[in-house]
Write a protein that holds these residues in place. Structure first.
Motif, short mmCIF file in Angstrom:
data_model
loop_
_atom_site.label_atom_id
_atom_site.label_comp_id
_atom_site.label_asym_id
_atom_site.label_seq_id
_atom_site.Cartn_x
_atom_site.Cartn_y
_atom_site.Cartn_z
N UNK A 1 -36.54 49.57 -30.62
CA UNK A 1 -35.54 48.52 -30.60
C UNK A 1 -34.15 49.09 -30.35
N UNK A 2 -33.78 50.14 -31.10
CA UNK A 2 -32.45 50.71 -30.93
C UNK A 2 -32.32 51.38 -29.56
N UNK A 3 -33.38 52.02 -29.11
CA UNK A 3 -33.35 52.60 -27.76
C UNK A 3 -33.12 51.54 -26.70
N UNK A 4 -33.81 50.41 -26.83
CA UNK A 4 -33.61 49.30 -25.89
C UNK A 4 -32.19 48.75 -25.99
N UNK A 5 -31.67 48.66 -27.21
CA UNK A 5 -30.31 48.17 -27.42
C UNK A 5 -29.30 49.08 -26.72
N UNK B 1 -42.48 61.14 -19.07
CA UNK B 1 -43.58 61.32 -18.14
C UNK B 1 -44.93 61.28 -18.87
N UNK B 2 -45.78 60.38 -18.43
CA UNK B 2 -47.08 60.20 -19.07
C UNK B 2 -47.04 59.30 -20.28
N UNK B 3 -45.81 58.83 -20.67
CA UNK B 3 -45.69 57.98 -21.85
C UNK B 3 -45.19 56.58 -21.49
N UNK B 4 -45.07 56.31 -20.20
CA UNK B 4 -44.58 54.98 -19.83
C UNK B 4 -45.56 53.91 -20.27
N UNK B 5 -44.99 52.75 -20.58
CA UNK B 5 -45.83 51.64 -20.99
C UNK B 5 -46.32 50.88 -19.77
N UNK B 6 -46.99 49.77 -20.01
CA UNK B 6 -47.56 48.98 -18.92
C UNK B 6 -46.49 48.41 -17.99
N UNK B 7 -45.27 48.33 -18.47
CA UNK B 7 -44.19 47.81 -17.64
C UNK B 7 -43.52 48.90 -16.81
N UNK B 8 -43.96 50.15 -16.98
CA UNK B 8 -43.35 51.25 -16.26
C UNK B 8 -42.01 51.67 -16.81
N UNK B 9 -41.69 51.25 -18.05
CA UNK B 9 -40.41 51.58 -18.66
C UNK B 9 -40.50 52.91 -19.40
N UNK B 10 -39.39 53.63 -19.54
CA UNK B 10 -39.42 54.89 -20.30
C UNK B 10 -39.66 54.62 -21.78
N UNK B 11 -39.97 55.68 -22.50
CA UNK B 11 -40.18 55.58 -23.94
C UNK B 11 -38.82 55.57 -24.62
N UNK C 1 -39.13 40.87 -28.54
CA UNK C 1 -39.96 41.96 -28.04
C UNK C 1 -39.02 43.08 -27.65
N UNK C 2 -38.94 44.11 -28.50
CA UNK C 2 -38.05 45.22 -28.20
C UNK C 2 -38.47 45.93 -26.93
N UNK C 3 -39.76 46.02 -26.68
CA UNK C 3 -40.25 46.69 -25.50
C UNK C 3 -39.79 45.98 -24.23
#
Length: 496
Positions: free
Chosen positions: A44-48, A68-78, A206-208
């Motif tokens: 959440x804070x990262x997205x903020x 790299x290798x940790x992206x979610x289904x939306x292709x966004x960074x962690x 949805x923070x993600x």
């Protein structure tokens, strides 16, 4: 209740703050994220930070590389990697230490502390909450309110936080279930009432995906018409200076030459100006303020938060650990106080054990007697003789020499303390003073005899006992009211 009415009811605490838009405090708002494990605090804070453009270009490049290798289904960074800086945090995907970050909008600036959700790191969460104005309490929409949710909410309220944003996160994983959202909101508000917390703004998000964080999620949740997280934060208030008089805990006596003697510290409450009368505690000596000096100039006044050197108009005995206070608004001085504790180490708090207590620059010996422990599931205070790690308890503090405190709800600085184990030097607990204890007796001498003064009901019980009857000729018992006994003890303590 219609969808519009329900959403408006949820956002109601913010509507009362609308008049503050025009007169918003320019000071940064300090806030924390808290809640149970894996509720999405770091994300959440990262997205903020990402959506408010608080991430610098080099940080963004590093974030994309580290994701790299940790992206979610939306292709966004962690996004959590923006907060989790320790190697152990990145390897385990958890938050261990408190991470502070800064961001701002067009309307105000913010300091945010991301705190760990694991029970074993409760001490770190308490550290982050100790200076916060507002708490963002995250709840996984699928899991609802958990024990750690209650623990963090309780600690935040004990530490004086009265503004909560209840962020019901991962709402997208419940197909934006409005009924589930409203049930969690209702259940938490019922629990919050037992903590005395009434200012709660509940937001489905949805923070993600960034829905209702910085940008509106109304496309996915048309039934919610309340504020986004950023809008709620922009309307929050900074804790005002506590309603107590001047407080300065002396950290150092400055004596650069024979012609100058000043007392250095940070103003912990109220204000002071040259000419004001002040008292030095615990001695009770009185003086007037001659001048106020900082590193580069002489000041006309000083307020809470200012680091100053105070010069008095006469020679008085002041040393490190003493407190200089307003003569017309004094803290409590006594040998016994009631307090709330949060136990922070595996050994917990032992009944009757003696610890070092540190408050401000003052350190003194204290005996801690646990009274009760909070049962988080029911909200009940159950009798307790000891406090295990992470327990929240009520205790009696008994000092060898006079202690100086304000109630914590009146002054954070002069009402808080830490306990240090004298054997290990570990900080074993953090505490908040709730008030001074009323002693039931007073002891003094008269013509060489020891006089014990007691409340009338207690005196009658003692006189009726067999032990007293056997030694009746050796004692004097004076009946008095509880108020008279408390006043007698207060006068005796002030002479120490």
């Amino acid at each position: 209740m219609t969808a519009a009415n329900s959403a408006n009811a949820i956002a109601e605490p913010l509507s009362a703050l609308e008049p503050l838009k025009a007169a918003r405090d320019s000071r940064p708002l300090r806030l924390i994220t808290c809640g149970s494990v894996d509720d999405g605090k770091s994300t959440l804070i990262g997205r903020l930070l990402w959506d408010t453009k608080a991430v610098k270009e080099d940080q963004a490049v590093a974030l994309r590389r580290d994701s790299t290798g940790k992206q979610n289904d939306l292709g966004l960074p962690d996004f959590a990697l923006l907060l989790d800086g320790l190697q152990a945090e990145r390897e385990q995907g958890i938050t261990i230490d408190v991470a502070y970050r800064y961001f701002s909008t067009d309307k105000r600036s913010f300091i945010v502390a991301d705190t760990p959700g694991h029970e074993q790191y409760t001490r770190n969460m308490a550290t982050g909450a100790s200076t916060a104005d507002l708490a963002i309490l995250l709840i996984d929409a699928r899991m609802g309110i958990l024990e750690q949710t209650r623990r963090h909410a309780t600690i935040a309220s004990l530490l004086g936080i009265k503004q909560f944003v209840l962020a019901i996160n991962k709402i997208d994983l419940t197909n934006y279930d409005r009924a589930g959202f409203e049930k969690i909101s209702h259940d938490f508000k019922e629990f919050a009432l037992s903590l005395g917390v009434k200012q709660i703004t509940t937001i489905p998000m949805s923070a993600l995906k960034g829905e209702n964080v910085v940008y509106s999620g109304q496309a996915a949740m048309p039934w919610y018409t309340g504020p986004t997280l950023v809008e709620a934060l922009e309307l929050a208030t900074v804790r005002s200076a506590q309603a107590v008089g001047f407080r300065l805990s002396v950290q150092r006596v400055s004596r650069p030459g024979e012609s100058f003697r000043g007392y250095q510290g940070t103003v912990a409450g109220g204000s002071v100006k040259p000419g004001d009368s002040v008292m030095i505690l615990p001695s009770g000596m009185v003086a007037n303020v001659s001048k106020i000096v900082t590193f580069d100039l002489i000041r006309n006044a000083a307020v809470a938060g200012d680091a100053i050197t105070l010069v008095l108009d006469r020679q008085v005995d002041v040393s490190r650990g003493d407190m200089i206070v307003a003569i017309d608004s004094q803290p409590q001085v006594g040998l016994s106080f009631d307090a709330h504790l949060v136990a922070l180490q595996p050994e917990g708090i032992e009944a009757g054990k003696r610890y070092w207590l540190k408050s401000g620059s003052r350190r003194q010996r204290v005996q801690v007697n646990p009274v009760s422990q909070l049962e988080l599931k029911t909200g009940d205070w159950n009798p307790a003789r000891a406090l295990p790690m992470n327990a929240i308890g009520k205790v009696h503090l008994v000092f060898d020499e006079a202690a100086i405190f304000d109630p914590y709800d009146q002054n954070r600085s002069s009402g808080s303390f830490i306990l240090i184990d004298p054997d290990t030097n570990n900080t074993v607990a953090g505490g908040m003073v709730t008030g001074k204890r009323s002693e039931i007796s007073g002891i003094h001498t008269e013509d060489g005899r020891v006089i014990l003064s007691l409340p009338a009901d207690l005196a009658d019980k003692i006189m009726a006992s067999e032990l007293f009857a056997a030694r009746r000729d050796e004692a004097d018992v004076r009946r008095m009211t509880a108020a008279q006994a408390a006043e007698l003890w207060k006068n005796a303590a002030s002479d120490i």
